[in-house]
Scaffold this motif. Structure first.
Motif, short mmCIF file in Angstrom:
data_model
loop_
_atom_site.label_atom_id
_atom_site.label_comp_id
_atom_site.label_asym_id
_atom_site.label_seq_id
_atom_site.Cartn_x
_atom_site.Cartn_y
_atom_site.Cartn_z
N ASN A 69 0.83 -1.21 0.00
CA ASN A 69 0.00 0.00 0.00
C ASN A 69 0.86 1.25 0.00
O ASN A 69 0.55 2.25 -0.67
N ALA A 81 -6.23 3.82 2.19
CA ALA A 81 -6.95 4.86 1.45
C ALA A 81 -7.27 6.05 2.35
O ALA A 81 -7.29 7.21 1.91
N ASN A 89 -5.99 5.57 -5.51
CA ASN A 89 -6.88 5.43 -4.37
C ASN A 89 -7.99 4.44 -4.66
O ASN A 89 -8.41 3.66 -3.81
N GLN A 145 -6.70 0.93 -4.26
CA GLN A 145 -6.65 0.51 -2.85
C GLN A 145 -8.00 -0.06 -2.44
O GLN A 145 -8.08 -1.12 -1.80
#
Length: 493
Positions: free
Chosen positions: A67, A192, A312, A315
């Motif tokens: 991430n 996120a 985003n 994610q």
């Protein structure tokens, strides 16, 4: 020591389901029966969530680098894809080296000390990972994350095994292992939200991912020192009667030796574990599925992004496949314990995963390829619980079981090393062709290895049954060949 010929023919304590464990341990008193149900319920409400939370944080802190990469880590530190793969590999080297030694020290140190210490130390290192400004700093942090976290999964696996009879294990292990899928889903959601802290305190969003998640792990690890029981006998939430019920069931099922001295460390038992014929296909399954699982854990956000989603959005879109794996893992655990069949669970999910990789590899449509993730992610993740349970169910006594679980997890993480390179540099987006083909072959390999193991343990059960019925086991068996080598030991299919 009394002769084995004095034992009743095992209809057997190894073939009992969860309810019969309770009955055999407690007799027919209604009051005791209620206490028995209460004992297992209490452990389900305390031990399972504790193990689940530990593994959830372990998986979250080890894989949140994917991430962070998507949030700008790689660009900020100015590292190449090859250097990123090397950083992941550095994590696995100490991780693998400490797994077997840590499990061999399990009883002497005590899980109530060893596991919280690991948790607190790697949580601290993960927090510091958010403060790095160079590639060398990242490498140092990844090394110590692997060093401190390496013994956790085999340790937690052994800890959970020591609290439940074999017929009650897969469902509980599924709940615990499903934390990996839950961590994958939660990691995307959490990342996120955290990356929106970009610039807070002069730090990037990817830094805050490490800092906040690592700090929570550190604090949780410290708290575990206060309430984690060493064994069922030390569980303060159980009454004396409930402790007796649990310990009796564990001794009847061979999880605990009637004489504690029989569970003491022995190098003979350690080396004998490596000679168990069924350990080879189990280890092969661990390597093949481990490579696939960690490949998805580390790269799924990047895979989703390659399908055309923004950072985003990628994610968030990585969450649903992990969530599906959580639900299916729990359901398969219930069915696995209900029908006492571990091998069949592995075979079914290997087929599901194979179909997923075949679809991902063969389709040129991004929507179809995203849909394939709902086959390959749950299929891969749902193999872990029955595989670990199968290993624990079919190896005894304690030292062999501890060694076997450590071997399995060592092989699983060795597969993770391959995955870091296969998806990191050797197989570029968006098709990931080499990786997809490799993982497809690996899942077919899991399928065949499961069939081989199933045939072997079934034949062993038949052989032992013939020996018992022919009266060829009337003399006492030497202590050196007790455990799963005993003619009275029934393998779980």
């Amino acid at each position: 020591m009394s002769s084995l010929s004095s034992r009743p023919p095992p209809e057997s304590n190894d073939e009992k389901d969860a309810s019969s464990f309770e009955k055999s341990a407690i007799g027919s008193s209604p009051r005791i029966a209620i206490s028995s149900s209460g004992a297992w319920l209490k452990m389900d409400c305390f031990i399972v969530p504790l193990c689940t939370m530990m593994f959830f944080l372990s998986f979250l802190d080890r894989t949140n680098v994917s991430n962070a990469r998507l949030a700008g880590l790689q660009q900020e530190l100015n590292i190449t894809s090859t250097q990123y793969s090397l950083a992941l590999t550095v994590t696995y080297i100490p991780y693998i080296l400490v797994e077997i030694p840590s499990n061999l020290l399990y009883k002497s140190i005590g899980p109530h000390i060893m596991l919280p210490t690991m948790l607190a130390l790697w949580g601290l290192v993960c927090t510091l990972q958010g403060l790095v400004h160079s590639y060398s700093g990242l490498l140092a942090c990844r090394f110590f994350v692997g060093l401190f976290e390496g013994g956790l999964l085999p340790g937690i696996s052994l800890y959970l095994v020591s609290f439940y009879p074999r017929g009650m294990l897969q469902y509980r292990y599924s709940l615990f292992f499903a934390a990996s899928g839950l961590a994958g889903a939660f990691s995307g959601l959490l990342a996120a939200a955290i990356v929106k802290m970009e610039g807070v305190g002069g730090k990037h969003g990817w830094s805050w991912i490490f800092i906040l998640e690592g700090a929570f792990t550190f604090l949780f690890g410290l708290s575990c020192f206060a309430f984690m029981p060493r064994t069922p006998a030390h569980a303060v939430f159980l009454t004396d009667l409930e402790k007796e019920i649990v310990l009796t069931a564990l001794k009847e099922d061979g999880i605990m030796a009637a004489d504690e001295r029989d569970d003491e460390f022995s190098w003979v038992e350690v080396f004998r574990t490596f000679k168990q014929p069924h350990m080879l296909p189990l280890a092969v399954m661990g390597f093949f599925n481990g490579a696939t699982l960690y490949g998805l854990a580390y790269f799924l956000p990047s895979i989703v992004a390659s399908l055309g989603y923004t950072t985003n959005r990628a994610q968030l879109m990585s969450v649903p496949p992990f969530a599906a794996s959580f639900v299916l893992s729990v359901l398969s655990g219930l069915l696995g314990d209900r029908y006492r069949h571990r091998g069949l669970s592995i075979i079914i999910f290997a087929i599901v995963s194979t179909a997923g990789f075949a679809t991902f590899l063969g389709s040129g449509n991004n929507s179809v390829r995203y849909g394939a993730l709902f086959l390959l992610v749950p299929g891969t993740y749902c193999i872990g619980p029955p595989l670990a349970t199968w290993t624990a169910n079919n190896v005894a006594p304690h030292i062999r079981r501890a060694t076997a679980l450590a071997i399995l997890i060592t092989m699983t993480n060795s597969g993770g090393i391959l995955a870091t390179w296969l998806l990191g540099t050797l197989s570029p987006a968006p098709k990931y062709t080499k990786a997809s083909i490799t993982f497809l072959i690996f899942q077919v390999g899991v399928l065949f290895a499961a069939l081989v193991t199933l045939l072997y343990v079934n034949e062993q059960n038949k052989r032992k049954a013939k020996l018992r019925s022919a009266g060829l086991c009337q003399e006492a068996e030497p202590k050196a060949i007790m455990g799963n080598d005993s003619v009275w030991y029934h393998y779980v299919l």
